[in-house]
Write an enzyme that holds these catalytic residues in place. Structure first.
Site, mmCIF file in Angstrom:
data_model
loop_
_atom_site.group_PDB
_atom_site.id
_atom_site.type_symbol
_atom_site.label_atom_id
_atom_site.label_comp_id
_atom_site.label_asym_id
_atom_site.label_seq_id
_atom_site.Cartn_x
_atom_site.Cartn_y
_atom_site.Cartn_z
ATOM 1 N N LYS A 74 0.808 -1.219 0.000
ATOM 2 C CA LYS A 74 0.000 0.000 0.000
ATOM 3 C C LYS A 74 0.843 1.273 0.000
ATOM 4 O O LYS A 74 0.456 2.289 -0.557
ATOM 5 C CB LYS A 74 -0.956 0.000 1.196
ATOM 6 C CG LYS A 74 -2.121 -0.963 1.005
ATOM 7 C CD LYS A 74 -3.196 -0.725 2.051
ATOM 8 C CE LYS A 74 -4.436 -1.538 1.749
ATOM 9 N NZ LYS A 74 -4.242 -2.986 2.064
ATOM 10 N N GLU A 125 -10.165 7.265 3.755
ATOM 11 C CA GLU A 125 -11.045 6.422 4.548
ATOM 12 C C GLU A 125 -10.380 5.076 4.671
ATOM 13 O O GLU A 125 -9.559 4.686 3.836
ATOM 14 C CB GLU A 125 -12.424 6.301 3.912
ATOM 15 C CG GLU A 125 -12.607 5.139 2.971
ATOM 16 C CD GLU A 125 -11.884 5.308 1.655
ATOM 17 O OE1 GLU A 125 -11.560 6.456 1.289
ATOM 18 O OE2 GLU A 125 -11.656 4.287 0.978
ATOM 19 N N SER A 134 1.821 -9.764 -1.032
ATOM 20 C CA SER A 134 1.462 -8.342 -0.881
ATOM 21 C C SER A 134 1.773 -7.764 0.486
ATOM 22 O O SER A 134 1.973 -6.555 0.614
ATOM 23 C CB SER A 134 -0.016 -8.150 -1.206
ATOM 24 O OG SER A 134 -0.816 -9.033 -0.440
#
Ligand SMILES: *Cc1c(COP(=O)(O)O)cnc(C)c1O
Length: 393
Positions: free
Chosen positions: A89, A111, A378
């Site tokens: 991310k 958010e 990931s």
């Protein structure tokens, strides 16, 4: 723009189904992105942070013990779990935060559901000295107290949203209202390859560093392209980041792994590409799990980061055109892969990534030994240890 995309549409998917005020903000963002994405100074700055802050390039690791035990294809892991903050991310967050800086915007909003995108956003905001406000459903703040505290340590303000079901959807609504009111000084930093145009394109662009590196690394190690790419799909950002740089290489098969939850037939899952329909959700068109009344269905996954009723529009396009296949792995299979990789390789994977590992565990044994699989690992599983511990008591 890539060939697959025209004016924010991937075939019939994507677009921007939003109120007019928001459209203006998105158009401006699109212009700024198009201006900077090829700008050498911007690229140099982004790569400086990728290298010196995130620790890129992430290694491409040959999982020899796992491969041998499965007895088929060679399995490589793209180690996004080794990034600063423990997942992919951060790649996207740094890219968008740099865009915000170029736009002169000093306030970042985002958010978050499980809190992982919130933590990554708070991290980049701290490093760039930007104000950071994170909207989170009140229910989610209770379930993810440690992530709320992490964001606060990093200097972010977390606002618990007390409306509707008090979860992710309500946080999205609150963040959009904030943006419409404060767009003059505020940047909305989106966490996956979803949302109205240009977000899916922007997120793909910044995450494509994963596939670009993997391509170079496998050429170095094997002197050829892989046969399979496998990645878990929540919103679809780590998967599209790995897949997109191989799009033109038709011999490379792509497999996205959705969370099958308690099983596709139970309805308790979050696998819109396996069991959803083309719909409009959160301002864009894609496969989604919708109720008769047009509201998103309740979803379920053992992995909080995969628990979303829609999916990035480009994956819907890849599905319909056959460029990628989308399969489902259920909670139990993901949990087994979590333990297996930990014990065979000394790598504790995130429960999200464990879905990709689980599918590779099914595929590798039926392939010849000269085949090559790359799994996108990931994220790391440290964040999931407590959850797995609680399940075992
Ligand atoms: C958030 C997350 C995902 C799912 O998001 P995508 O946008 O589908 O990549 C997958 N793995 C990890 C470790 C995550 O934190």
């Amino acid at each position: 723009m890539s060939k697959v995309e025209q004016r924010g549409f991937f075939g019939e998917f994507g677009g921007a189904y939003v109120p007019e005020q928001l459209q203006e903000v998105l158009t401006k963002l699109d212009q700024v992105f198009e201006q900077y994405k090829e700008d050498p100074v911007f690229i140099e700055e982004l790569h400086y942070y990728f290298n010196d802050y995130v620790g890129r390039p992430s290694p491409l690791y040959y999982a020899e013990r796992l491969s041998n035990q499965l007895g088929g294809a060679k399995i490589y892991l793209k180690r996004e779990d080794l990034n600063h903050t423990g997942a992919h991310k951060i790649n996207n967050v740094l890219g968008q935060a740099l865009l915000a800086k170029r736009m002169g915007l000093k306030r970042i909003i985002a958010e978050t559901g499980a809190g992982q995108h919130g933590v990554a956003t708070a991290t980049a905001s701290a490093m760039f000295g930007l104000d950071c406000v994170i909207y989170m459903g009140e229910e989610d703040t209770k379930r993810q107290q440690l992530n709320v505290f992490r964001m606060e340590i990093l200097g972010a303000k977390v606002i618990p949203v007390k409306r509707g079901k008090r979860t992710l959807k309500d946080a999205v609504d609150a963040a959009l209202e904030d943006l419409i009111e404060n767009y003059k000084d505020t940047f909305y930093l989106l966490g996956s390859a979803v949302g109205p145009h240009p977000y899916p394109t922007i997120v793909k662009h910044f995450q494509s560093v994963i596939g670009q590196e993997a391509r170079r690394q496998i050429m170095d190690k094997e002197n050829r392209l892989p046969d399979y790419l496998i990645a878990a799909v929540g919103g679809g950002s780590n998967a599209i980041g790995l897949f997109a740089p191989f799009y033109e290489d038709k011999e490379v098969k792509m497999i996205g792994v959705e969370p099958g939850g308690k099983g596709l037939s139970t309805g308790l899952h979050a696998a819109p590409l396996n069991d959803g329909e083309p719909s409009v959700i959160h301002g864009f068109r894609t496969y989604a799990m919708m109720k008769e009344n047009g509201e998103p269905k309740e979803t379920h996954s053992i992995a909080a980061g995969l628990d979303y009723p829609g999916v990035g529009p480009e994956h819907s396009f890849y599905k319909d055109t056959g460029r990628a296949d989308y399969v489902a792995i259920n909670d139990d299979e993901a949990l087994e892969a979590f333990h297996r990789l930990s014990q065979l390789e000394g790598i504790i994977p995130a429960l999200e990534s464990s879905h990709a590992v689980a599918y590779a565990m099914k595929l590798a044994p039926i392939l010849d030994k000269d085949k090559i699989i790359i799994i996108n690992l990931s994220g790391r599983g440290d964040k999931d240890v407590q959850q797995v511990y609680n399940m075992n008591r």
